[in-house]
Write a protein that holds these residues in place. Structure first.
Motif, PDB file in Angstrom:
ATOM      1  N   LEU A 356       3.509 -79.087 -14.307  1.00 47.73           N
ATOM      2  CA  LEU A 356       1.966 -79.087 -14.463  1.00 47.73           C
ATOM      3  C   LEU A 356       1.614 -80.108 -15.107  1.00 47.73           C
ATOM      4  O   LEU A 356       2.490 -80.871 -16.078  1.00 47.73           O
ATOM      5  CB  LEU A 356       1.988 -77.815 -15.481  1.00 47.73           C
ATOM      6  CG  LEU A 356       2.087 -76.227 -15.032  1.00 47.73           C
ATOM      7  CD1 LEU A 356       2.044 -75.504 -16.274  1.00 47.73           C
ATOM      8  CD2 LEU A 356       1.297 -76.363 -13.860  1.00 47.73           C
ATOM      9  N   TYR A 358      -1.946 -81.665 -17.090  1.00 48.23           N
ATOM     10  CA  TYR A 358      -3.666 -81.641 -17.354  1.00 48.23           C
ATOM     11  C   TYR A 358      -4.358 -82.921 -16.799  1.00 48.23           C
ATOM     12  O   TYR A 358      -3.916 -84.058 -16.909  1.00 48.23           O
ATOM     13  CB  TYR A 358      -3.397 -81.603 -18.840  1.00 48.23           C
ATOM     14  CG  TYR A 358      -4.937 -81.263 -19.765  1.00 48.23           C
ATOM     15  CD1 TYR A 358      -5.659 -80.094 -18.919  1.00 48.23           C
ATOM     16  CD2 TYR A 358      -5.176 -81.654 -20.842  1.00 48.23           C
ATOM     17  CE1 TYR A 358      -6.909 -79.731 -19.408  1.00 48.23           C
ATOM     18  CE2 TYR A 358      -6.293 -81.230 -21.443  1.00 48.23           C
ATOM     19  CZ  TYR A 358      -7.397 -80.332 -20.669  1.00 48.23           C
ATOM     20  OH  TYR A 358      -8.511 -80.144 -21.389  1.00 48.23           O
ATOM     21  N   VAL A 391      -4.121 -78.786 -14.198  1.00 45.41           N
ATOM     22  CA  VAL A 391      -4.922 -77.978 -14.810  1.00 45.41           C
ATOM     23  C   VAL A 391      -6.226 -78.721 -15.129  1.00 45.41           C
ATOM     24  O   VAL A 391      -6.349 -79.885 -15.764  1.00 45.41           O
ATOM     25  CB  VAL A 391      -4.461 -77.483 -16.403  1.00 45.41           C
ATOM     26  CG1 VAL A 391      -5.204 -76.538 -17.025  1.00 45.41           C
ATOM     27  CG2 VAL A 391      -2.935 -76.846 -15.810  1.00 45.41           C
ATOM     28  N   CYS A 392      -7.505 -78.120 -14.783  1.00 45.32           N
ATOM     29  CA  CYS A 392      -8.800 -78.643 -15.129  1.00 45.32           C
ATOM     30  C   CYS A 392      -9.598 -77.784 -15.753  1.00 45.32           C
ATOM     31  O   CYS A 392      -9.550 -76.597 -15.768  1.00 45.32           O
ATOM     32  CB  CYS A 392      -9.497 -78.929 -13.552  1.00 45.32           C
ATOM     33  SG  CYS A 392      -8.359 -79.711 -12.246  1.00 45.32           S
ATOM     34  N   ASP A 393     -10.429 -78.369 -16.623  1.00 46.86           N
ATOM     35  CA  ASP A 393     -11.460 -77.691 -17.582  1.00 46.86           C
ATOM     36  C   ASP A 393     -12.957 -77.634 -16.863  1.00 46.86           C
ATOM     37  O   ASP A 393     -13.925 -77.520 -17.444  1.00 46.86           O
ATOM     38  CB  ASP A 393     -11.722 -78.537 -18.668  1.00 46.86           C
ATOM     39  CG  ASP A 393     -10.708 -78.330 -19.726  1.00 46.86           C
ATOM     40  OD1 ASP A 393      -9.697 -77.690 -19.473  1.00 46.86           O
ATOM     41  OD2 ASP A 393     -10.813 -79.090 -20.892  1.00 46.86           O
ATOM     42  N   SER A 409      -4.274 -76.260  -8.276  1.00 47.67           N
ATOM     43  CA  SER A 409      -5.001 -76.267  -9.571  1.00 47.67           C
ATOM     44  C   SER A 409      -5.168 -75.087 -10.015  1.00 47.67           C
ATOM     45  O   SER A 409      -5.394 -74.117  -9.650  1.00 47.67           O
ATOM     46  CB  SER A 409      -6.289 -76.996  -9.052  1.00 47.67           C
ATOM     47  OG  SER A 409      -6.953 -76.598  -8.380  1.00 47.67           O
ATOM     48  N   ILE A 410      -5.332 -75.148 -11.589  1.00 50.17           N
ATOM     49  CA  ILE A 410      -5.386 -74.090 -12.172  1.00 50.17           C
ATOM     50  C   ILE A 410      -6.958 -74.315 -12.910  1.00 50.17           C
ATOM     51  O   ILE A 410      -7.038 -75.572 -13.842  1.00 50.17           O
ATOM     52  CB  ILE A 410      -4.404 -73.714 -13.355  1.00 50.17           C
ATOM     53  CG1 ILE A 410      -3.162 -73.415 -12.490  1.00 50.17           C
ATOM     54  CG2 ILE A 410      -4.757 -72.686 -14.405  1.00 50.17           C
ATOM     55  CD1 ILE A 410      -1.751 -73.198 -13.424  1.00 50.17           C
ATOM     56  N   LEU A 425      -5.043 -70.398 -20.728  1.00 50.82           N
ATOM     57  CA  LEU A 425      -4.547 -71.708 -20.296  1.00 50.82           C
ATOM     58  C   LEU A 425      -5.142 -72.830 -20.487  1.00 50.82           C
ATOM     59  O   LEU A 425      -5.607 -73.789 -19.922  1.00 50.82           O
ATOM     60  CB  LEU A 425      -4.010 -71.847 -18.886  1.00 50.82           C
ATOM     61  CG  LEU A 425      -2.783 -71.872 -18.449  1.00 50.82           C
ATOM     62  CD1 LEU A 425      -2.418 -72.413 -17.090  1.00 50.82           C
ATOM     63  CD2 LEU A 425      -1.639 -72.571 -19.256  1.00 50.82           C
ATOM     64  N   SER A 427      -5.811 -76.533 -23.062  1.00 50.33           N
ATOM     65  CA  SER A 427      -4.788 -77.598 -22.908  1.00 50.33           C
ATOM     66  C   SER A 427      -3.699 -77.469 -23.845  1.00 50.33           C
ATOM     67  O   SER A 427      -2.725 -77.985 -23.518  1.00 50.33           O
ATOM     68  CB  SER A 427      -5.782 -78.755 -23.245  1.00 50.33           C
ATOM     69  OG  SER A 427      -6.395 -78.749 -24.042  1.00 50.33           O
ATOM     70  N   LEU A 430      -0.089 -76.559 -23.034  1.00 44.70           N
ATOM     71  CA  LEU A 430       0.622 -77.637 -21.968  1.00 44.70           C
ATOM     72  C   LEU A 430       1.117 -78.791 -22.602  1.00 44.70           C
ATOM     73  O   LEU A 430       2.023 -79.082 -22.450  1.00 44.70           O
ATOM     74  CB  LEU A 430      -0.550 -78.051 -20.946  1.00 44.70           C
ATOM     75  CG  LEU A 430      -0.737 -77.300 -19.906  1.00 44.70           C
ATOM     76  CD1 LEU A 430      -1.923 -78.189 -18.706  1.00 44.70           C
ATOM     77  CD2 LEU A 430       0.557 -76.916 -18.839  1.00 44.70           C
TER      78      LEU A 430
END
Ligand code: NAG
Ligand code: NAG
Ligand code: NAG
Ligand code: NAG
Ligand code: NAG
Ligand code: NAG
Ligand code: NAG
Ligand code: NAG
Ligand code: NAG
Ligand code: NAG
Length: 709
Positions: A356, A358, A391-393, A409-410, A425, A427, A430
């Motif tokens: 994973l 970020y 992982v994306c905001d 992608s999450i 989830l 940041s 992570l």
């Protein structure tokens, strides 16, 4: 040399033309489409030609050129008027003509679907019967057309179109109708074929034939069918773009074509004065012919006063969820599984564990950390995300992640309530881990015990923008809530199933959410009621749908806003055919209601005829609406009386007793408490008085007064 000269010549010439235009003639850019509404058609004058009249009006204001070319559409079958490209000055001149009721610019409507690519659900609504009667009901969809070849529009077992059908199949090239899809017309593009998918989806929801073994990437399987599988469908293509003058044209035709119910999964993203709202004006003419219009309440929630469908003769529909919920699961390195909502994941990755990363930690040099955090396209270093799950905001980050070569992608959307994807989830977890690992699992179905609850995006009442309308809070909120979340329905197989650039997947059935999806459910129920009671007025059908609704459950739903969000509650098709009593309303009742808000001139701009207002002005609250609402002053004691009239449509000999279900701090009295009927269609009056010592804040007090046999 000569070439140069030629260029110079042309440029002088074009400047000359331009200045001529400015002096004498409006350029095309100065013109926009205006609707000239001329009200009801004059009765019984065989010599009257609406088209000739429209052209003569145009001739009288357009200086030169040919007004024929400026005429966009002539309305002449169900009401009078036209749409034309006019300058502001020309529109003003026309507005002053005595035969003209009103003139206003043609606006754009929005399809009320939220992200048609990530939801799923079911379309079944009711136990059906009487297919013979059902097959006499014609439902019109004002939408983006249909995909006529869809299995949902097969006509097996259906006879010829009912006798009252007077329309045509004019769908353009390579468009055929049958005994299910009995007609089509288009007002935009070259045919009634659906090129965006919206209309195919809504049409199959309202009255699609039953199709067995429908599945969406193995996630949902079962039978897809519309609310009233035996009813007939007619597609009136008014989108894309969905413009006022096209919608009015569809009304002009549909009313004359003999349709029974109209479903409009479109609404404006801003509030319009009711006398300039074509959906309201057209629906008024429809109501006069007994046709009920169901309209999407809009997707502008959860803010209060966001509903833009406000005419009391329209059934305004909010969207709620169903008890089946699809969740995504993500496994993080330590074995912990977190579930997210709202995103349907149809893939399984080849393996059990993947690195994973970020988005912020893979930022390219030319991007801000913030953009990388949101996985903006071009902001992730390919080498850092390849073979990993990013992982994306931001939910839009999926595109950036995909183009950079990520495995998956999450997505995390911190600002939109209720649609947070994997909310836990963030940041932090992570970064703490040295080498975070995870996996994305295929979505699965779970049961949502809280359903139905109104959805965050569904527009709310009351109307807080126009002070006049605030006086009418019961009217200016959704009337009913219907399923509008994760709806699986027919889709054109040639279109990609998502809006994502580069998505090449196709399916005959697709998922969508929105009040756009709720509206055809309500239209389907209206058609169901109409099948059992062909002689009922539009108001009687609307009343039966509202008074038989299931109460909604607000517990634990802090964005609900109560009845402002869902009106009378969740639609209940089976009970809707047996309401016992209905709150009926005639054209005259609506005129009286409008007269309490507007002056006579404005009322005529809606009715399109020479309606007169009664000398004694009534009260909005006394309009015979199937719900009751009033505005009270904060902290002041109040006593409000509502007058209502009910019609017996149940058993001839029947008695109804008022029961008050309310825990609030007000006193409610119903007089008389018992109503006894000894014949069908007999009408009786009653009064409801509500006394309170003052409401503390702007919260709404909900009172449920139910009639019991
Ligand atoms: C449908 O209607 C018929 C005739 O009215 C009746 O016999 C039958 O029981 C009904 N079926 C259902 C499922 O309600
Ligand atoms: C008509 O349209 C359908 C759907 O796009 C297509 O499959 C078919 O080939 C077309 N037929 C003709 C004659 O163009
Ligand atoms: C859906 O598919 C699954 C797996 O193939 C099967 O077990 C289930 O019975 C199916 N459900 C329906 C309603 O067909
Ligand atoms: C899945 O991964 C295994 C081992 O890495 C590989 O042998 C197999 O070919 C992969 N399967 C697919 C469908 O990519
Ligand atoms: C950043 O630079 C890369 C490589 O030069 C480029 O591909 C990308 O489009 C740029 N990103 C943005 C947001 O301009
Ligand atoms: C997500 O990205 C879109 C498109 O770049 C942007 O409009 C939106 O504001 C972003 N949302 C958040 C919560 O930052
Ligand atoms: C409303 O929902 C809450 C929480 O899900 C539940 O505890 C309660 O029993 C429900 N009430 C009704 C009347 O269904
Ligand atoms: C309203 O009345 C006027 C005057 O009697 C008449 O000219 C006009 O045609 C009427 N309008 C409608 C829509 O009936
Ligand atoms: C209703 O009741 C009255 C007397 O109570 C009786 O005369 C009449 O026949 C009844 N009507 C029906 C339709 O049952
Ligand atoms: C309004 O009052 C109720 C209780 O009387 C309270 O629960 C609620 O939070 C208040 N709302 C606002 C916006 O003050």
């Amino acid at each position: 040399m000569t070439k140069k000269g030629a260029v110079a010549f042309y440029s002088v010439f074009s400047i000359f033309i331009l200045s001529m235009n400015l002096l004498c003639k409006a350029t095309d850019e100065d013109r926009k489409v205006y609707i000239v509404y001329m009200g009801s058609l004059p009765d019984g004058d065989p010599a009257y030609s609406p088209l000739a009249h429209h052209l003569s009006i145009l001739h009288s204001v357009v200086q030169d050129g040919s007004p024929e070319n400026l005429l966009v559409r002539s309305y002449k079958r169900s009401f009078n008027g036209f749409a034309a490209r006019l300058t502001h000055q020309e529109s003003e001149k026309i507005a002053n003509m005595k035969e003209v009721v009103s003139v206003f610019p043609s606006r754009m409507f929005q399809r009320q679907t939220t992200r048609s690519w990530d939801f799923m659900g079911l379309t079944e609504i009711a136990n059906r019967n009487s297919s013979q009667l059902q097959s006499d009901v014609i439902v019109a969809l004002f939408d983006s057309g249909v995909w006529p070849e869809s299995e949902s529009f097969k006509d097996e077992g259906l006879g010829l179109a009912p006798k009252h059908w007077k329309g045509v199949c004019d769908g353009g090239k390579n468009f055929t109708c049958n005994n299910k899809l009995i007609g089509a017309r288009y007002y935009t593009s070259e045919s009634a074929r659906d090129d965006i998918g919206h209309g195919t989806h809504t049409s199959s929801t309202v009255a699609g034939s039953a199709v067995k073994d429908v599945t969406f990437y193995g996630l949902a399987n079962g039978t897809a069918r519309g609310g009233v599988p035996a009813s007939r469908l007619v597609a009136y293509k008014v989108c894309d773009p969905c413009r006022d003058h096209n919608i009015l044209a569809a009304y002009d035709d549909a009313i004359a074509d003999g349709v029974n119910i109209i479903s409009i999964s479109l609404s404006s993203d801003w509030l319009t004065l009711i006398h300039q709202d074509v959906v309201a004006i057209g629906a008024f003419h429809a109501m006069k012919k007994g046709i009920l219009v169901s309209q999407a309440g809009g997707n502008l929630g959860p803010s209060i006063a966001s509903v833009t469908s406000v005419a009391p003769w329209i059934l305004t529909v909010a969207a709620s969820n169903i008890d089946r919920l699809f969740v995504d699961k993500v496994v993080i390195g330590n074995g912990k599984t977190v579930a997210g909502d709202d995103w349907i994941n149809m893939f399984t990755l080849n393996g059990t564990s993947f690195p994973l990363i970020y988005g912020k930690d893979a930022a390219t040099k030319n991007c801000t950390e913030d953009d990388a955090r949101q996985c903006k396209e071009g902001c992730l270093v390919d080498d850092l995300v390849k073979g990993k799950i990013v992982v994306c905001d931001n939910v839009t980050g999926v595109i950036g992640a995909k183009t950079a070569g990520a495995l998956g992608s999450i997505l995390f959307n911190p600002f939109e309530v209720n649609i947070a994807v994997i909310p836990t989830l963030a940041s932090a977890p992570l970064k703490k881990e040295e080498d975070p690992q995870g996996n994305i699992l295929k979505s699965e179905a779970t049961k949502d015990p809280a359903a139905p609850t109104v959805l965050f995006f569904s527009s709310r009442g009351p109307n807080g923008i126009l002070p006049d309308l605030v006086k009418c809070p019961n009217v200016f909120q959704p009337d009913i809530s219907a399923p509008g979340y994760e709806i699986l329905a027919a889709f054109p197989p040639v279109l990609p199933i998502t809006d994502f650039p580069g998505d090449k997947r196709h399916a005959k059935y697709n998922l969508a959410s929105g009040t756009s999806m709720a509206c055809p459910h309500a239209a389907g129920v209206a058609a169901y009621v109409k099948a059992f009671h062909p002689d009922w007025s539009a108001a009687a059908i609307k009343s039966s749908i509202m008074t038989t609704a299931w109460p909604m459950n607000d517990t634990g739903n802090d964005i609900s806003n109560g009845a402002f969000a869902y009106g009378s509650g969740h639609i209940n098709p089976v009970n809707a055919i047996n309401p016992g009593l209905v709150y009926d309303a005639s054209e005259e009742d609506y005129i009286k209601l409008l007269c309490t808000i507007y002056d006579e001139g404005t009322v005529r701009k809606i009715s399109g005829d020479n309606s007169t207002c009664p000398t004694a002005k009534g009260f909005v609250k006394d309009h015979n609406y199937p719900s009751m609402g009033a505005q009270v002053e904060l902290l002041k004691p109040f006593s409000i009386n509502f007058h209502r009239r009910v019609k017996n449509v149940g058993l001839a000999n029947s008695t109804y007793e008022a029961k008050i279900l309310s825990d609030s701090k007000v006193d409610i009295k119903v007089v008389p408490e018992v109503l006894s009927f000894d014949s069908l269609n007999e009408e009786k009056d009653f009064d409801v008085t509500i006394v309170g010592s003052g409401v503390r804040n702007q919260s709404q007090h909900e009172l449920i007064v139910q009639g019991h046999r």
